[in-house]
Scaffold this motif. Structure first.
Motif, PDB file in Angstrom:
ATOM      1  N   LYS A 135       1.334  -0.797   0.062  1.00 39.44           N
ATOM      2  CA  LYS A 135       0.182  -0.503  -0.213  1.00 39.44           C
ATOM      3  C   LYS A 135       0.760   1.285  -0.176  1.00 39.44           C
ATOM      4  O   LYS A 135       1.635   1.307   1.447  1.00 39.44           O
ATOM      5  N   TYR A 193       1.171   5.897  -1.289  1.00 35.57           N
ATOM      6  CA  TYR A 193       0.352   7.282  -1.989  1.00 35.57           C
ATOM      7  C   TYR A 193       1.266   7.988  -2.212  1.00 35.57           C
ATOM      8  O   TYR A 193       2.521   7.692  -1.987  1.00 35.57           O
ATOM      9  N   THR A 228      -2.648   6.511  -5.511  1.00 37.23           N
ATOM     10  CA  THR A 228      -2.910   5.296  -4.170  1.00 37.23           C
ATOM     11  C   THR A 228      -2.737   4.208  -5.102  1.00 37.23           C
ATOM     12  O   THR A 228      -2.762   3.495  -5.935  1.00 37.23           O
ATOM     13  N   GLN A 272      -3.345   3.286   7.496  1.00 43.01           N
ATOM     14  CA  GLN A 272      -3.954   3.810   6.375  1.00 43.01           C
ATOM     15  C   GLN A 272      -6.007   4.664   6.461  1.00 43.01           C
ATOM     16  O   GLN A 272      -6.458   4.355   5.453  1.00 43.01           O
ATOM     17  N   GLY A 306      -9.239   6.598   4.515  1.00 43.32           N
ATOM     18  CA  GLY A 306      -8.373   6.790   3.793  1.00 43.32           C
ATOM     19  C   GLY A 306      -7.626   6.578   2.048  1.00 43.32           C
ATOM     20  O   GLY A 306      -7.194   6.235   1.276  1.00 43.32           O
TER      21      GLY A 306
END
Length: 198
Positions: free
Chosen positions: A75, A77, A95, A123, A141
């Motif tokens: 995960k 960003y 993302t 998150q 999120g």
């Protein structure tokens, strides 16, 4: 071949360094959260841009990446902007759920040029800042984003800061830093989930 080139080749062959350069102007390096070089400028070289048009799926080929944060191996960003013309930059947030192979653009959020994005370890809570003094917050999120009016009032157009460059936020407390009027550095802090800054 000149003597300097011969000496450099000799150093490389023998794993030595006897040739040193002298720079009087600063060299700037910018690294992402994985400690990978993403931007470099040197006064005696052409500017280097790591993104050469072969971006991972979902990223605009004109995207100038300003910040990347991975909260785990998959995960991540990303913030950045696309230069639309000589006077306009359009900011975007992305993302990824697969370690950066594919990226999805956040919907419903646009700014002049995003400088940094940061999420908490869960998150859930995230913040993004723009060089135009805007701060955005998400509590889901990154599905939806809200413009915070602590440092920018969209109704009146009042900006309390010109350029935001650093962001350190938690769910309740945090700080932003930047430059006012091109020269005056500042730090604003919040203790109420970014509703007010002082």
């Amino acid at each position: 071949s000149d003597a300097l080139a011969i000496q450099v080749n000799y150093d490389r062959t023998n794993n030595r360094q006897t040739v040193f350069t002298t720079h009087r102007m600063p060299t700037k390096y910018v690294y992402n959260s994985l400690n990978q070089l993403i931007y470099q400028t040197m006064p005696d070289h052409d500017n280097m841009d790591i993104c050469d048009g072969n971006n991972p799926k979902g990223l605009d080929t004109g995207l100038v990446i300003t910040s990347v944060q991975f909260v785990n191996a998959n995960k991540g960003y990303l913030s950045g902007y696309v230069k639309m013309n000589s006077r306009l930059n359009r900011g975007y947030l992305y993302t990824t759920n697969d370690g950066g192979n594919n990226w999805t653009k956040a919907n419903g959020i646009v700014s002049g040029d995003f400088q940094k994005i940061q999420f908490d370890a869960n998150q859930t809570y995230g913040h993004a800042i723009s060089s135009d003094g805007m701060i955005f917050r998400t509590e889901d999120g990154g599905t939806s984003w809200d413009l915070l009016i602590g440092l920018y009032n969209p109704a009146s157009g009042t900006r309390y800061v010109n350029k935001l460059t650093a962001l350190f936020m938690g769910p309740e407390t945090g700080a932003v830093a930047g430059i006012n009027d091109g020269t005056n550095p500042f730090i604003y802090v919040t203790a109420d989930s970014s509703k007010t800054f002082y």
